[in-house]
Write a protein that holds these residues in place. Structure first.
Motif, PDB file in Angstrom:
ATOM      1  N   PHE A 189      -9.560  38.386  -4.520  1.00 34.29           N
ATOM      2  CA  PHE A 189      -8.639  37.460  -3.863  1.00 34.29           C
ATOM      3  C   PHE A 189      -7.186  37.842  -4.152  1.00 34.29           C
ATOM      4  N   GLN A 192      -6.135  40.699  -2.079  1.00 36.44           N
ATOM      5  CA  GLN A 192      -5.948  40.283  -0.691  1.00 36.44           C
ATOM      6  C   GLN A 192      -4.556  39.701  -0.445  1.00 36.44           C
ATOM      7  N   ILE A 193      -4.081  38.915  -1.386  1.00 38.31           N
ATOM      8  CA  ILE A 193      -2.795  38.251  -1.145  1.00 38.31           C
ATOM      9  C   ILE A 193      -1.605  39.053  -1.658  1.00 38.31           C
ATOM     10  N   GLY A 266       0.012  27.667   3.889  1.00 36.13           N
ATOM     11  CA  GLY A 266      -1.031  28.183   2.995  1.00 36.13           C
ATOM     12  C   GLY A 266      -2.212  28.813   3.698  1.00 36.13           C
ATOM     13  N   GLU A 268      -2.638  31.784   4.891  1.00 35.92           N
ATOM     14  CA  GLU A 268      -2.942  33.138   4.445  1.00 35.92           C
ATOM     15  C   GLU A 268      -3.751  33.148   3.158  1.00 35.92           C
ATOM     16  N   TYR A 269      -3.509  32.153   2.293  1.00 34.71           N
ATOM     17  CA  TYR A 269      -4.251  32.085   1.030  1.00 34.71           C
ATOM     18  C   TYR A 269      -5.680  31.601   1.256  1.00 34.71           C
ATOM     19  N   ALA A 272      -7.632  34.437   2.905  1.00 35.57           N
ATOM     20  CA  ALA A 272      -7.981  35.467   1.925  1.00 35.57           C
ATOM     21  C   ALA A 272      -9.137  35.018   1.038  1.00 35.57           C
ATOM     22  N   LEU A 273      -9.111  33.744   0.633  1.00 33.78           N
ATOM     23  CA  LEU A 273     -10.181  33.217  -0.214  1.00 33.78           C
ATOM     24  C   LEU A 273     -11.512  33.202   0.526  1.00 33.78           C
TER      25      LEU A 273
END
Length: 375
Positions: A189, A192-193, A266, A268-269, A272-273
């Motif tokens: 994760f 990814q971010i 949020g 994008e987070y 990604a998760l």
């Protein structure tokens, strides 16, 4: 030690990789040679495979490294990696990849002439791709695997000598819980971010930081997971249905986040998760069901496991040649897909069986071990 389920999953994963590459000919994404008619309906199956196909292969490779180091010293292992990874990479770049680039140049109108008399080696080995023609194309996987193997040898040797080190004990203690093995998604994760938005995947080594760090992490995870021994297999088999449900539920959510739901704070987070959760769920699911259904020896498995590496080296070049000659023929999707799939597997098998497997001097050029002597 359990080997047959890993060997089976390796064969399945590489087989799916070949089907994935065949499918790329038909979807509206970038590919070296594209079918004139593309099919939007293939987008989701291709995205589904794309989430876990390469992560799974790097995890499996890390597991294979564990077994390789149990029988070798660090020096012997390094020497073996040079023979089985670096040598096939060079051979592939000189003899296997040039025809791919040749067909690509023909398709784009960037070259005209015969392969043997006009292209290779006068043109094939000049300049670095994409401006030039020297490339590793799909063999980047071998290059990265070689780098990871060499760089992580000291870490692996330490873990081998200290099987009860704190990280192994800690993972063992949490692994039996359904959520325990999801601890591995935390660094994925973070990559990814922190890396993916700034270092697009190129497979070109230079500045390919997301791929390098993400795939080396997965490679390391493979070694760690197999170091858990029975604790890992017990965990994945006991929780297999939960992992399967998690994968089935998270993939549609990921597609909605990508294509349906608009921007929000949020996003994008969360995306990604969900992405790493989905990928890891399917990896655990595949290990679980391979452990249940494929953990047994067979002559077919032994043959396929030996063949999978040469097949991987050969398949994309074979496929690209078929793509070039098929692309402008008016033919339906199923007919073209069948010809490409059967042709890629069939021609690769013929080359492997009659041009590689039987010859002691050729086998090591494709990463194969010396042929076992008959008793």
């Amino acid at each position: 030690m359990r080997r047959y389920d890993i060997d089976s999953l390796r064969v399945i994963a590489f087989g799916l990789l070949i089907f994935y590459h065949v499918g790329m000919f038909f979807v509206p994404w970038w590919f070296h040679i594209k079918n004139p008619v593309t099919y939007e309906g293939l987008t989701y199956p291709m995205l589904f495979l794309n989430q876990w196909r390469l992560p799974l292969l790097f995890v499996i490779s890390g597991m294979g490294t564990y077994y390789a180091l149990t029988r070798r010293s660090g020096f012997q292992f390094t020497k073996e990696r040079i023979k089985r990874l670096f040598v096939p990479l060079i051979v592939g770049m000189v003899f296997i990849i040039p025809p791919q680039v040749y067909f690509e140049r023909l398709d784009k109108g960037q070259f005209a002439g015969s392969y043997f008399f006009d292209y290779w080696p006068r043109v094939a080995l000049s300049g670095v791709y994409p401006e030039g023609n020297i490339s590793w194309h799909h063999l980047w996987f071998i290059l990265y695997l070689f780098i990871f193997s060499i760089v992580l040898v000291p870490v692996f040797l330490y873990l081998q000598k200290h099987p009860e080190t704190w990280i192994i004990r800690k993972i063992k203690s949490i692994s039996l819980k359904y959520t325990g093995l999801y601890i591995f998604t935390v660094p994925l994760f973070l990559w990814q971010i922190l890396l993916a938005p700034y270092y697009p995947q190129t497979n070109g080594l230079i500045n390919d930081w997301y791929n390098l760090i993400n795939y080396s992490t997965l490679f390391f995870f493979g070694y760690l997971l197999i170091s858990l021994k029975d604790a890992f297999w017990t965990s994945v088999t006991q929780n297999r249905q939960k992992y399967l449900v998690s994968g089935i539920m998270s993939f549609p959510l990921l597609m909605c986040l990508w294509y349906v739901i608009g921007d929000f704070a949020g996003k994008e987070y969360i995306t990604a998760l969900v992405r790493v959760f989905n990928s890891w769920s399917w990896i655990l699911t595949l290990f679980a069901y391979s452990a249940i259904y494929f953990n047994k020896p067979s002559k077919i498995l032994s043959y396929a496991n030996e063949a999978v590496y040469p097949f991987f080296i050969l398949h994309q070049t074979v496929m690209m040649g078929l793509c070039y000659y098929l692309k402008d023929i008016e033919m339906g999707f199923f007919a073209k897909f069948s010809i490409l799939s059967i042709g890629t597997f069939g021609i690769s098998w013929i080359i492997y069986e009659f041009g590689i497997r039987r010859y002691p001097l050729i086998r090591p050029l494709f990463g194969m071990k010396p042929k076992a002597k008959n008793p």
